[in-house]
Design an enzyme around this catalytic site. Structure first.
Site, PDB file in Angstrom:
ATOM      1  N   HIS A 111     -29.701 -64.557 -42.152  1.00 26.31           N
ATOM      2  CA  HIS A 111     -30.250 -64.262 -40.832  1.00 26.31           C
ATOM      3  C   HIS A 111     -31.274 -63.141 -40.921  1.00 26.31           C
ATOM      4  CE1 HIS A 111     -26.453 -65.967 -38.934  1.00 26.31           C
ATOM      5  NE2 HIS A 111     -25.972 -65.564 -40.093  1.00 26.31           N
ATOM      6  N   TYR A 112     -32.043 -62.944 -39.845  1.00 25.01           N
ATOM      7  CA  TYR A 112     -32.721 -61.661 -39.641  1.00 25.01           C
ATOM      8  C   TYR A 112     -32.258 -61.062 -38.319  1.00 25.01           C
ATOM      9  CZ  TYR A 112     -36.322 -64.413 -37.023  1.00 25.01           C
ATOM     10  OH  TYR A 112     -37.001 -65.247 -36.164  1.00 25.01           O
ATOM     11  N   THR A 113     -32.452 -59.750 -38.177  1.00 28.96           N
ATOM     12  CA  THR A 113     -31.827 -59.033 -37.059  1.00 28.96           C
ATOM     13  C   THR A 113     -32.690 -58.954 -35.802  1.00 28.96           C
ATOM     14  OG1 THR A 113     -32.694 -56.884 -37.782  1.00 28.96           O
ATOM     15  CG2 THR A 113     -30.545 -57.580 -38.675  1.00 28.96           C
ATOM     16  N   GLU A 175     -27.128 -60.474 -42.793  1.00 24.65           N
ATOM     17  CA  GLU A 175     -28.225 -60.128 -41.884  1.00 24.65           C
ATOM     18  C   GLU A 175     -29.252 -59.286 -42.639  1.00 24.65           C
ATOM     19  OE1 GLU A 175     -29.052 -60.772 -38.791  1.00 24.65           O
ATOM     20  OE2 GLU A 175     -27.260 -61.523 -37.754  1.00 24.65           O
ATOM     21  N   ASP A 233     -34.237 -67.874 -37.484  1.00 22.32           N
ATOM     22  CA  ASP A 233     -34.086 -66.970 -38.628  1.00 22.32           C
ATOM     23  C   ASP A 233     -33.463 -67.650 -39.857  1.00 22.32           C
ATOM     24  OD1 ASP A 233     -31.878 -66.999 -36.721  1.00 22.32           O
ATOM     25  OD2 ASP A 233     -30.901 -65.473 -37.937  1.00 22.32           O
TER      26      ASP A 233
END
Length: 341
Positions: A111-113, A175, A233
């Site tokens: 994921h990205y945040t 993340e 993401d």
């Protein structure tokens, strides 16, 4: 009276023979299973290689992995052991571990945040969303662990891949601090890049996780893969091919296979693009690869977003959600290389 006794005696004999027959039958099956040389050798071998449970500061550990990677369903426990403490009784590890078990951790999801470093930490530790690990963007050598790998973190949400749903139950989430994307007036997205330091951290962390849990390449995924209609993401700038080439992590198609399929794919796109039967074929191919998608025979919004998710992962040069010839050839090449088992 004599006749009655005769009948009773005969009945008893029949019952006794039947019982003996069943008993012998059961014993015979047991002997057959135990006496097979291959099974006995494997059992002895596994018993010999089992290391002992170790204990540190009152916590028991078993850190051997005797999994069969071809099955992904025969795995000795790894790490600390949680045991019951029944009042008045002692739980012992005399026969630990049984080989008929598997890891909860079947998937690795990236994921990205969409938040800076400090806010990412705050949200992922203090609110109703989390991940097992957080990779910062501070240029240091630290990776933050937020959730025990043996516990569920709340990172995947409503999700599916192939036959599995609700992937929080069966995954580890990573993340990565990244601001995501901005969109212009037309809806075109511009994504933010990842730093080299972050990618090195992610690669080292992912390699460790997939090796310990023997997570197959088909189960190393983007959040957008498991929730394509609502997530983007880690986006098209995440270097999936670099992870595949340099660290042997995740999936990638064979270029030669893609090129072989490209000519036919060009013909399909140019002559059949709006045919319901062809759209249905595309949707079925997306489902076969792993995406959760209904087959409508139309270029609907869900299909467009699913194609976009595929492009984020495997065709980052063009992620407009339109099925062109190259994307179609890539999808077919992926299905050839990673068939559903």
């Amino acid at each position: 009276m004599r006749k009655t006794l005769y009948i009773i005696g005969l009945s008893t004999l029949v019952f006794s023979c039947t019982s003996q027959k069943n008993t012998n039958k059961n014993i015979y099956r047991t002997k057959t299973a135990v006496s097979q040389p291959k099974t006995a050798v494997n059992s002895d071998s596994q018993e010999k290689i089992k290391p002992q449970v170790t204990k540190e500061h009152g916590v028991e550990f078993f850190t051997a992995n005797i999994a069969d990677i071809t099955k992904n369903d025969n795995t000795a426990s790894y790490g600390s052991i949680v045991s019951a403490k029944p009042a008045g009784y002692k739980v012992v590890k005399t026969h630990f571990p049984a080989i008929a078990q598997n890891f909860r951790q079947k998937y690795l999801i990236l994921h990205y945040t969409v938040l800076p470093d400090d806010k990412s930490v705050q949200v992922l530790t203090q609110q109703s969303v989390s991940a097992h690990y957080l990779v910062n963007n501070l240029g240091d050598n630290e990776i933050y662990q937020l959730v025990d790998e043996n516990k569920r973190s709340y990172h995947a949400g409503i999700s599916a891949w192939r036959a599995d749903k609700n992937l929080n139950d069966t995954s580890i989430g990573i993340e990565i601090v990244n601001m995501g994307y901005t969109a212009d007036a037309t809806g075109a997205k511009t994504f933010q890049p990842f730093s080299d330091e972050q990618i090195k951290k992610v690669a080292a962390l992912a390699k460790d996780i997939v090796t310990r849990y023997q997570i197959p390449a088909t189960n190393v995924l983007a959040h957008s893969d498991i929730a394509p209609t609502r997530k983007q993401d880690p986006g098209p700038l995440f270097p999936w091919k670099k992870l595949y080439d340099e660290y042997q992590i995740g999936m990638w198609y064979d270029e030669a296979a893609k090129q072989t399929l490209l000519t036919t794919a060009q013909t399909d796109i140019s002559t059949k693009y709006n045919d319901a039967a062809f759209i249905y074929t595309i949707q079925m191919a997306l489902q076969k690869f792993g995406y959760a998608l209904d087959s409508s025979g139309k270029w609907d919004d869900a299909t467009k977003k699913t194609i976009e998710a595929l492009q984020y992962h495997f065709r980052p040069q063009n992620y407009n959600g339109i099925m062109d010839a190259e994307t179609w050839a890539i999808l077919q090449a992926l299905n050839q290389k990673y068939p559903t088992k």
